[in-house]
Design a protein around this motif. Structure first.
Motif, PDB file in Angstrom:
ATOM      1  N   ALA A 259       0.442  -0.807   0.090  1.00  0.00           N
ATOM      2  CA  ALA A 259      -0.480   0.053  -0.343  1.00  0.00           C
ATOM      3  C   ALA A 259       1.305   1.100  -0.085  1.00  0.00           C
ATOM      4  N   THR A 260       0.346   2.370  -0.770  1.00  0.00           N
ATOM      5  CA  THR A 260       1.110   4.013  -0.336  1.00  0.00           C
ATOM      6  C   THR A 260       0.496   4.131   1.171  1.00  0.00           C
ATOM      7  N   TRP A 261       1.794   5.031   1.852  1.00  0.00           N
ATOM      8  CA  TRP A 261       0.995   5.343   2.786  1.00  0.00           C
ATOM      9  C   TRP A 261       2.159   6.655   2.752  1.00  0.00           C
ATOM     10  N   ARG A 262       0.655   7.905   4.109  1.00  0.00           N
ATOM     11  CA  ARG A 262       1.575   8.736   4.042  1.00  0.00           C
ATOM     12  C   ARG A 262       1.479   8.834   5.962  1.00  0.00           C
ATOM     13  N   GLY A 263       2.978   9.094   6.401  1.00  0.00           N
ATOM     14  CA  GLY A 263       2.425   9.738   7.877  1.00  0.00           C
ATOM     15  C   GLY A 263       2.996  10.791   7.808  1.00  0.00           C
ATOM     16  N   ILE A 264       3.570  11.711   9.886  1.00  0.00           N
ATOM     17  CA  ILE A 264       4.326  12.425   9.799  1.00  0.00           C
ATOM     18  C   ILE A 264       5.611  12.083  10.767  1.00  0.00           C
ATOM     19  N   THR A 265       6.466  13.224  10.239  1.00  0.00           N
ATOM     20  CA  THR A 265       8.102  12.748  10.519  1.00  0.00           C
ATOM     21  C   THR A 265       9.003  13.829  11.056  1.00  0.00           C
ATOM     22  N   VAL A 266       9.579  14.373  12.141  1.00  0.00           N
ATOM     23  CA  VAL A 266      10.510  14.862  12.170  1.00  0.00           C
ATOM     24  C   VAL A 266      11.966  14.385  12.200  1.00  0.00           C
ATOM     25  N   PRO A 267      12.956  15.465  12.375  1.00  0.00           N
ATOM     26  CA  PRO A 267      14.016  14.733  12.214  1.00  0.00           C
ATOM     27  C   PRO A 267      14.756  13.874  12.961  1.00  0.00           C
ATOM     28  N   LYS A 268      15.358  12.994  13.503  1.00  0.00           N
ATOM     29  CA  LYS A 268      15.773  12.126  14.466  1.00  0.00           C
ATOM     30  C   LYS A 268      15.691  12.619  15.830  1.00  0.00           C
ATOM     31  N   ASP A 269      16.521  14.260  16.502  1.00  0.00           N
ATOM     32  CA  ASP A 269      17.183  14.071  17.297  1.00  0.00           C
ATOM     33  C   ASP A 269      16.066  15.405  18.255  1.00  0.00           C
ATOM     34  N   THR A 270      14.804  14.858  17.584  1.00  0.00           N
ATOM     35  CA  THR A 270      14.061  16.079  18.184  1.00  0.00           C
ATOM     36  C   THR A 270      13.817  15.378  19.385  1.00  0.00           C
ATOM     37  N   PRO A 271      13.821  16.099  19.909  1.00  0.00           N
ATOM     38  CA  PRO A 271      13.284  15.799  21.688  1.00  0.00           C
ATOM     39  C   PRO A 271      12.111  14.811  22.029  1.00  0.00           C
ATOM     40  N   ASN A 272      12.032  14.252  22.394  1.00  0.00           N
ATOM     41  CA  ASN A 272      10.976  13.352  22.462  1.00  0.00           C
ATOM     42  C   ASN A 272       9.492  13.722  22.826  1.00  0.00           C
ATOM     43  N   GLU A 273       9.704  15.245  23.949  1.00  0.00           N
ATOM     44  CA  GLU A 273       9.167  16.136  24.500  1.00  0.00           C
ATOM     45  C   GLU A 273       7.999  16.202  23.218  1.00  0.00           C
ATOM     46  N   ILE A 274       8.485  17.094  22.930  1.00  0.00           N
ATOM     47  CA  ILE A 274       8.134  17.746  21.558  1.00  0.00           C
ATOM     48  C   ILE A 274       6.957  16.667  20.180  1.00  0.00           C
ATOM     49  N   VAL A 275       8.132  15.735  20.216  1.00  0.00           N
ATOM     50  CA  VAL A 275       7.552  14.815  19.370  1.00  0.00           C
ATOM     51  C   VAL A 275       5.969  14.323  19.981  1.00  0.00           C
ATOM     52  N   SER A 276       6.128  14.536  21.550  1.00  0.00           N
ATOM     53  CA  SER A 276       4.548  13.619  22.028  1.00  0.00           C
ATOM     54  C   SER A 276       3.448  15.068  22.030  1.00  0.00           C
ATOM     55  N   ILE A 277       4.085  16.045  21.937  1.00  0.00           N
ATOM     56  CA  ILE A 277       3.194  17.299  20.945  1.00  0.00           C
ATOM     57  C   ILE A 277       2.211  17.146  19.888  1.00  0.00           C
ATOM     58  N   LEU A 278       3.594  16.806  19.051  1.00  0.00           N
ATOM     59  CA  LEU A 278       2.858  17.107  17.646  1.00  0.00           C
ATOM     60  C   LEU A 278       2.424  15.526  17.523  1.00  0.00           C
ATOM     61  N   GLU A 279       2.646  14.606  18.220  1.00  0.00           N
ATOM     62  CA  GLU A 279       1.728  13.220  17.828  1.00  0.00           C
ATOM     63  C   GLU A 279       0.797  13.602  18.190  1.00  0.00           C
ATOM     64  N   ASP A 280       0.287  13.691  20.112  1.00  0.00           N
ATOM     65  CA  ASP A 280      -1.071  14.346  20.226  1.00  0.00           C
ATOM     66  C   ASP A 280      -2.667  15.922  19.534  1.00  0.00           C
ATOM     67  N   ALA A 281      -1.183  16.585  18.737  1.00  0.00           N
ATOM     68  CA  ALA A 281      -1.746  17.040  17.408  1.00  0.00           C
ATOM     69  C   ALA A 281      -2.579  16.818  16.556  1.00  0.00           C
ATOM     70  N   PHE A 282      -1.216  15.878  15.772  1.00  0.00           N
ATOM     71  CA  PHE A 282      -1.249  15.425  14.601  1.00  0.00           C
ATOM     72  C   PHE A 282      -2.958  14.653  14.450  1.00  0.00           C
ATOM     73  N   LEU A 283      -2.589  13.758  15.665  1.00  0.00           N
ATOM     74  CA  LEU A 283      -4.324  12.019  15.803  1.00  0.00           C
ATOM     75  C   LEU A 283      -5.587  12.879  15.742  1.00  0.00           C
ATOM     76  N   LYS A 284      -5.548  14.010  16.789  1.00  0.00           N
ATOM     77  CA  LYS A 284      -6.538  14.975  16.763  1.00  0.00           C
ATOM     78  C   LYS A 284      -7.101  15.423  15.978  1.00  0.00           C
ATOM     79  N   ALA A 285      -6.361  16.132  15.013  1.00  0.00           N
ATOM     80  CA  ALA A 285      -6.750  16.542  13.692  1.00  0.00           C
ATOM     81  C   ALA A 285      -7.274  15.792  12.558  1.00  0.00           C
ATOM     82  N   ALA A 286      -6.998  14.043  12.480  1.00  0.00           N
ATOM     83  CA  ALA A 286      -7.225  13.483  11.725  1.00  0.00           C
ATOM     84  C   ALA A 286      -8.467  13.250  12.415  1.00  0.00           C
ATOM     85  N   GLU A 287      -9.005  12.848  13.655  1.00  0.00           N
ATOM     86  CA  GLU A 287      -9.858  12.699  14.273  1.00  0.00           C
ATOM     87  C   GLU A 287     -11.105  13.583  13.953  1.00  0.00           C
TER      88      GLU A 287
END
Length: 333
Positions: A259-287
């Motif tokens: 399958a083709t798929w699409r997702g959101i990523t950030v550079p590998k050294d991005t702090p986990n705290e920031i990743v969590s904020i983005l994860e929450d926002a993008f998943l909520k937006a997709a709902e």
């Protein structure tokens, strides 16, 4: 008295110095302890590794509009097409790891290295969330002499190498889908590359080829017009876009999800705290209902995975395509 006043003055000065030092220390410590707690405090850039107007770009823009509500900051989409997505995704991987540049990655991220197109792979990114998945759909002309996957396979076995299957270019996800079908069904197909899925579908409608293995979204208009029919989808569950069409397994052929798929990523050294904020926002937006309606009206499926699930999913894809490309002689490494 003068001596006393001198001591008082010195004491006051000392106290002021200590007070200022403490304030500076508090400010410094507050700044470091905040770290990412004030994220985001400015606009965010979302890189789309494809041209404007395509499915990836459209999904990125629809998602950006809704994610702004949850991040409280503008999200601007920038198109960086080229190299099967490698140009934009490489720029995203090399961006400053502060969360202000995010990238919508596509399935080819886990294939580029195997194709020899780029050294980029998912290990150079940190997963935020998966948003979309559209499986390969084996689609043929409406008047084809078979109505089922079994019928297609039987015909292919009786006419080895005669069935022409269009794809979106050699080594593309849809080429891999057709090769996977041929391998699992033990049939010989004639693979015909095009400059994308759209011209392949046009060739199918025009009778120049016999089948395509592209996403339901890319054939939906022609299905609705009665020009084409889809025999099966290459996924472990049916497509919401064409729910009456069986999966390959339901049709009697075990197959991996291609399958083709699409997702959101950030550079590998991005702090986990920031990743969590983005994860929450993008998943909520997709709902959000607006996003769901947009995806549905454009024939695009929604498949949500959190950062941990998306990481595992990309790793599995990478390993699968590594073996697949080597076995099919498609590897460019």
């Amino acid at each position: 008295m003068k001596k006393f006043m001198k001591y008082v003055g010195l004491a006051i000065i000392s106290a002021l110095i200590l007070s200022l030092a403490a304030c500076g220390s508090d400010k410094s410590s507050g700044s470091s302890s905040k770290g990412s707690s004030d994220f985001p405090n400015k606009a965010i850039t979302l890189i789309s590794p494809t041209s404007a107007g395509g499915g990836t770009d459209a999904a990125a823009r629809a998602l950006a509009a809704d994610v702004e509500k949850h991040l409280g900051q503008p999200v601007g989409v920038v198109n960086k097409p080229g190299g099967s997505g490698s140009v934009g995704m490489t720029e995203g991987a090399n961006a400053k790891p502060d969360g202000y540049t995010v990238t919508m990655v596509i399935a080819e991220l886990t294939m580029l290295e195997h194709m020899g197109v780029s050294s980029l792979n998912q290990d150079q990114m940190k997963a935020v969330a998966m948003i979309n998945l559209d499986p390969a759909a084996l689609t043929v002309p409406a008047d084809a002499p078979y109505d089922t996957l079994d019928g297609f396979i039987d015909y292919a076995k009786a006419h080895p190498g005669e069935l022409k299957v269009g794809n979106a270019g050699s080594g593309s996800i849809w080429h891999v889908a057709a090769e996977s079908l041929a391998k699992n069904a033990d049939i010989e197909l004639n693979h015909v590359p095009f400059e994308g899925a759209a011209p392949a579908v046009t060739a199918l409608v025009g009778g120049h080829i016999d089948a395509v293995t592209v996403s339901p979204a890319e054939v939906k208009t022609q299905l609705d017009a009665g020009n084409l029919k889809t025999l099966a989808v290459m996924s472990d569950k049916r497509s919401d876009i064409i729910p009456d069409v069986p999966t390959f397994a339901e049709a009697g052929l075990e197959s991996e999800t291609i399958a083709t798929w699409r997702g959101i990523t950030v550079p590998k050294d991005t702090p986990n705290e920031i990743v969590s904020i983005l994860e929450d926002a993008f998943l909520k937006a997709a709902e959000e209902e607006n996003f769901k309606k947009f995806m549905s009206s454009n024939g695009l499926g929604i498949e949500l995975k959190d950062s941990k699930e998306f990481t595992s999913f990309m790793d599995e894809n990478y390993n699968y395509y590594k073996g697949m490309f080597a076995e099919l002689g498609l590897s460019g490494k």
